[in-house]
Design an enzyme around this catalytic site. Structure first.
Site, mmCIF file in Angstrom:
data_model
loop_
_atom_site.group_PDB
_atom_site.id
_atom_site.type_symbol
_atom_site.label_atom_id
_atom_site.label_comp_id
_atom_site.label_asym_id
_atom_site.label_seq_id
_atom_site.Cartn_x
_atom_site.Cartn_y
_atom_site.Cartn_z
ATOM 1 N N GLY A 71 -1.718 -4.364 -2.518
ATOM 2 C CA GLY A 71 -1.847 -2.626 -2.248
ATOM 3 C C GLY A 71 -2.506 -1.967 -1.498
ATOM 4 C CG HIS A 72 -5.366 1.885 -1.266
ATOM 5 N ND1 HIS A 72 -4.744 2.583 0.083
ATOM 6 C CD2 HIS A 72 -6.230 2.922 -1.202
ATOM 7 C CE1 HIS A 72 -5.876 3.507 0.665
ATOM 8 N NE2 HIS A 72 -6.796 3.520 0.448
ATOM 9 C CG PHE A 73 -7.959 -0.299 -3.634
ATOM 10 C CD1 PHE A 73 -9.495 0.721 -2.993
ATOM 11 C CD2 PHE A 73 -7.016 -0.075 -3.662
ATOM 12 C CE1 PHE A 73 -8.925 1.916 -3.147
ATOM 13 C CE2 PHE A 73 -7.940 1.656 -4.666
ATOM 14 C CZ PHE A 73 -8.296 2.815 -4.301
ATOM 15 C CG ASP A 99 -2.189 1.368 1.266
ATOM 16 O OD1 ASP A 99 -1.395 2.309 0.962
ATOM 17 O OD2 ASP A 99 -3.459 0.861 1.656
#
Length: 82
Positions: free
Chosen positions: A59-61, A33
């Site tokens: 990552g972020h999602f 992330d």
């Protein structure tokens, strides 16, 4: 939600609550992330030594790529809180 800086200003209150009440805490985090770095997840352990912090290779999602694994992790965590 529209102004993240207002959340940051409340961090000392969150941290005080965590230190005082020691609620059960699970953090699931994408280790790639670019916005919420893994060190941010580990930081919860300063106030919540029993916090469970799990990293996923994403990552972020994280829920978009690891929904099943994260869902399973949440259920296991909740089952230990009974």
């Amino acid at each position: 939600m529209l102004n993240y800086s207002t959340n940051v200003a409340l961090y000392p209150k969150f941290q005080e609550y965590f230190r005082k009440y020691q609620p059960p805490f699970l953090a699931v985090w994408g280790n790639k992330d670019p916005y919420f770095l893994p060190a941010g997840a580990e930081a919860y352990k300063r106030d919540l030594p029993k916090a469970v912090v799990k990293f996923y290779n994403t990552g972020h999602f994280a829920l978009e790529t690891n929904a099943q694994e994260i869902g399973d992790e949440i259920l296991m965590f909740l089952n230990t809180q009974k």
